[in-house]
Design a protein around this motif. Structure first.
Motif, PDB file in Angstrom:
ATOM      1  N   LYS A  50      -0.068   2.716  -8.494  1.00  0.00           N
ATOM      2  CA  LYS A  50      -0.081   4.174  -8.364  1.00  0.00           C
ATOM      3  C   LYS A  50       1.059   4.777  -9.177  1.00  0.00           C
ATOM      4  O   LYS A  50       0.882   5.780  -9.882  1.00  0.00           O
ATOM      5  CB  LYS A  50       0.061   4.560  -6.887  1.00  0.00           C
ATOM      6  CG  LYS A  50       0.164   6.052  -6.633  1.00  0.00           C
ATOM      7  CD  LYS A  50      -1.120   6.774  -6.966  1.00  0.00           C
ATOM      8  CE  LYS A  50      -1.029   8.249  -6.592  1.00  0.00           C
ATOM      9  NZ  LYS A  50      -2.248   8.990  -6.983  1.00  0.00           N
ATOM     10  N   ASP A 103       0.833  -1.191   0.000  1.00  0.00           N
ATOM     11  CA  ASP A 103       0.000   0.000   0.000  1.00  0.00           C
ATOM     12  C   ASP A 103       0.877   1.253   0.000  1.00  0.00           C
ATOM     13  O   ASP A 103       1.996   1.242   0.507  1.00  0.00           O
ATOM     14  CB  ASP A 103      -0.899  -0.007   1.255  1.00  0.00           C
ATOM     15  CG  ASP A 103      -2.053   0.973   1.156  1.00  0.00           C
ATOM     16  OD1 ASP A 103      -1.824   2.182   1.324  1.00  0.00           O
ATOM     17  OD2 ASP A 103      -3.190   0.523   0.907  1.00  0.00           O
ATOM     18  N   ARG A 145     -13.870  -5.747  -5.529  1.00  0.00           N
ATOM     19  CA  ARG A 145     -14.465  -4.596  -4.842  1.00  0.00           C
ATOM     20  C   ARG A 145     -15.720  -5.019  -4.069  1.00  0.00           C
ATOM     21  O   ARG A 145     -16.401  -5.957  -4.452  1.00  0.00           O
ATOM     22  CB  ARG A 145     -14.822  -3.493  -5.841  1.00  0.00           C
ATOM     23  CG  ARG A 145     -13.609  -2.896  -6.520  1.00  0.00           C
ATOM     24  CD  ARG A 145     -14.009  -1.773  -7.450  1.00  0.00           C
ATOM     25  NE  ARG A 145     -12.849  -1.204  -8.108  1.00  0.00           N
ATOM     26  CZ  ARG A 145     -12.056  -0.288  -7.579  1.00  0.00           C
ATOM     27  NH1 ARG A 145     -12.304   0.162  -6.372  1.00  0.00           N
ATOM     28  NH2 ARG A 145     -11.021   0.184  -8.248  1.00  0.00           N
ATOM     29  N   LYS A 163      -5.252  -2.026  -0.445  1.00  0.00           N
ATOM     30  CA  LYS A 163      -6.249  -1.016  -0.788  1.00  0.00           C
ATOM     31  C   LYS A 163      -5.757  -0.059  -1.876  1.00  0.00           C
ATOM     32  O   LYS A 163      -6.478   0.222  -2.837  1.00  0.00           O
ATOM     33  CB  LYS A 163      -6.618  -0.227   0.476  1.00  0.00           C
ATOM     34  CG  LYS A 163      -8.065   0.199   0.545  1.00  0.00           C
ATOM     35  CD  LYS A 163      -8.386   0.724   1.939  1.00  0.00           C
ATOM     36  CE  LYS A 163      -9.880   0.975   2.084  1.00  0.00           C
ATOM     37  NZ  LYS A 163     -10.210   1.491   3.427  1.00  0.00           N
ATOM     38  N   GLU A 164      -4.545   0.459  -1.722  1.00  0.00           N
ATOM     39  CA  GLU A 164      -3.991   1.394  -2.706  1.00  0.00           C
ATOM     40  C   GLU A 164      -2.596   0.921  -3.104  1.00  0.00           C
ATOM     41  O   GLU A 164      -1.611   1.246  -2.447  1.00  0.00           O
ATOM     42  CB  GLU A 164      -3.934   2.806  -2.139  1.00  0.00           C
ATOM     43  CG  GLU A 164      -5.308   3.410  -1.837  1.00  0.00           C
ATOM     44  CD  GLU A 164      -5.211   4.855  -1.399  1.00  0.00           C
ATOM     45  OE1 GLU A 164      -4.807   5.695  -2.219  1.00  0.00           O
ATOM     46  OE2 GLU A 164      -5.509   5.126  -0.221  1.00  0.00           O
ATOM     47  N   SER A 165      -2.536   0.186  -4.199  1.00  0.00           N
ATOM     48  CA  SER A 165      -1.285  -0.407  -4.665  1.00  0.00           C
ATOM     49  C   SER A 165      -0.231   0.656  -5.002  1.00  0.00           C
ATOM     50  O   SER A 165      -0.474   1.549  -5.820  1.00  0.00           O
ATOM     51  CB  SER A 165      -1.559  -1.258  -5.904  1.00  0.00           C
ATOM     52  OG  SER A 165      -0.400  -1.449  -6.672  1.00  0.00           O
ATOM     53  N   THR A 194      -3.539   4.330 -10.561  1.00  0.00           N
ATOM     54  CA  THR A 194      -4.775   3.664 -10.181  1.00  0.00           C
ATOM     55  C   THR A 194      -4.485   2.767  -8.976  1.00  0.00           C
ATOM     56  O   THR A 194      -3.342   2.686  -8.532  1.00  0.00           O
ATOM     57  CB  THR A 194      -5.343   2.840 -11.360  1.00  0.00           C
ATOM     58  OG1 THR A 194      -6.619   2.314 -10.985  1.00  0.00           O
ATOM     59  CG2 THR A 194      -4.415   1.706 -11.745  1.00  0.00           C
ATOM     60  N   THR A 195      -5.514   2.116  -8.439  1.00  0.00           N
ATOM     61  CA  THR A 195      -5.324   1.347  -7.209  1.00  0.00           C
ATOM     62  C   THR A 195      -5.025  -0.125  -7.455  1.00  0.00           C
ATOM     63  O   THR A 195      -4.340  -0.763  -6.674  1.00  0.00           O
ATOM     64  CB  THR A 195      -6.567   1.435  -6.309  1.00  0.00           C
ATOM     65  OG1 THR A 195      -7.699   0.945  -7.027  1.00  0.00           O
ATOM     66  CG2 THR A 195      -6.825   2.876  -5.890  1.00  0.00           C
ATOM     67  N   THR A 247      -6.820  -2.695  -7.033  1.00  0.00           N
ATOM     68  CA  THR A 247      -7.306  -3.573  -5.975  1.00  0.00           C
ATOM     69  C   THR A 247      -7.958  -4.803  -6.577  1.00  0.00           C
ATOM     70  O   THR A 247      -8.283  -4.832  -7.755  1.00  0.00           O
ATOM     71  CB  THR A 247      -8.341  -2.862  -5.080  1.00  0.00           C
ATOM     72  OG1 THR A 247      -9.364  -2.316  -5.911  1.00  0.00           O
ATOM     73  CG2 THR A 247      -7.690  -1.761  -4.277  1.00  0.00           C
ATOM     74  N   THR A 301      -6.418   1.552   6.546  1.00  0.00           N
ATOM     75  CA  THR A 301      -6.035   1.121   5.199  1.00  0.00           C
ATOM     76  C   THR A 301      -6.284  -0.367   4.957  1.00  0.00           C
ATOM     77  O   THR A 301      -6.019  -0.862   3.861  1.00  0.00           O
ATOM     78  CB  THR A 301      -4.544   1.402   4.936  1.00  0.00           C
ATOM     79  OG1 THR A 301      -3.730   0.575   5.777  1.00  0.00           O
ATOM     80  CG2 THR A 301      -4.199   2.862   5.205  1.00  0.00           C
TER      81      THR A 301
END
Length: 285
Positions: free
Chosen positions: A259, A54, A270, A253-255, A264-265, A267, A111
């Motif tokens: 990123k 993350d 979802r 959650k937020e790669s 982008t995330t 993930t 997170t």
């Protein structure tokens, strides 16, 4: 050397030998453990090369370190921020189901992914036993996949001695059995803080281990050949927009990787509206 390592020990029923790819990866882990000893490091974090985390990893690790110290009863004068009362600190894995009546030390973490979005064999256990929005630190006896694990000066020789004999399907399962049997003192952080990035499935297998174990090279070759026959249109539709060529990192959650590459995330699954209703209905707010 790889073939020799894969064949170490007698051929015994019930004991699996590593494939060529797994044996090569295993030897790389051994080399890194040797390096930790030779360099006299107080501790080291060993990560596999396709690992992801993350964007908030520094804050996550700060909370994890404090919780590990509290859980292991580290004295104030202990200088290692994660304490030294363990041989393996399992920070990145693909799941860990604790033993019955395990003692947990939880910490809040905004997170962490929601239970309904967590993927893997441990999803049901986390949903039923862990509070939403929290991670747990505990004695590990069920972790698998060595995406990221730490060793320290006190225990690294014991870890190296245990894993150097081979005679298991893969390095991570060898380490798993060491933790489960009590041969090694292991601590887990769960849900995991590190996870492997998975490329889009249309690219086939890309792991060097999988290529050698399961014929991934051939699969990738056939995929590429099929697209080549598809003509310019197929080529353009697949590769023209770089942001569409992304994979996923489950349970992160937020790669950080996504990123940096595509903003982008990336993930995994979802949370759906149905999942959200179920969470509320069963008290997982």
């Amino acid at each position: 050397m790889i073939e020799a390592f894969a064949k170490l020990g007698p051929t015994t029923e019930g004991i699996q030998k590593p494939g060529v790819g797994s044996a090569a990866a295993w030897l790389a882990h051994i080399d890194l453990l040797k390096y930790v000893i030779q360099s006299d490091l107080s501790s080291a974090l060993i990560m596999e090369d396709d690992v992801d985390w993350d964007v908030n990893i520094k804050d996550q690790l700060s909370k994890a370190a404090e919780t590990v110290r509290n859980h292991t009863g580290a004295p104030f004068e202990e200088q290692n921020p994660y304490s030294s009362n363990w041989d393996v600190l399992w920070l990145g894995h693909c799941g860990d189901i604790p033993r019955d009546n395990e003692t947990f030390t939880f910490f809040q973490d905004p997170t962490v992914v929601r239970h309904s979005a967590y993927e893997g064999f441990a999803a049901g256990y986390l949903r039923d036993h862990f509070p939403e929005g929290q991670r747990a630190v505990y004695k590990s006896q069920g972790a698998i996949c060595t995406y990221a694990y730490a060793v320290n000066r006190k225990g690294v020789r014991k870890v190296l001695e245990y894993v150097s004999g081979g005679q298991e399907q893969a390095f991570d399962t060898k380490l798993f059995h060491g933790c489960r049997s009590g041969a090694l003192e292991c601590i887990s952080v769960n849900p995991e803080l590190f996870r492997h990035f998975t490329p889009d499935e249309k690219f086939g297998q890309t792991s060097e281990v999988d290529k050698q174990n399961w014929g991934g090279e051939e699969k990738i070759s056939k995929t590429a050949e099929g697209e080549k026959k598809g003509g310019a249109a197929a080529e353009s539709s697949k590769y023209s927009v770089a942001k569409k060529i992304t994979g996923t990192t489950k349970n992160i959650k937020e790669s950080a990787r996504c990123k940096a590459l595509w903003d982008t995330t990336c993930t995994g699954r979802r949370e759906s509206i149905t999942d959200m209703i179920k969470n509320i209905a069963f008290g997982h707010s």
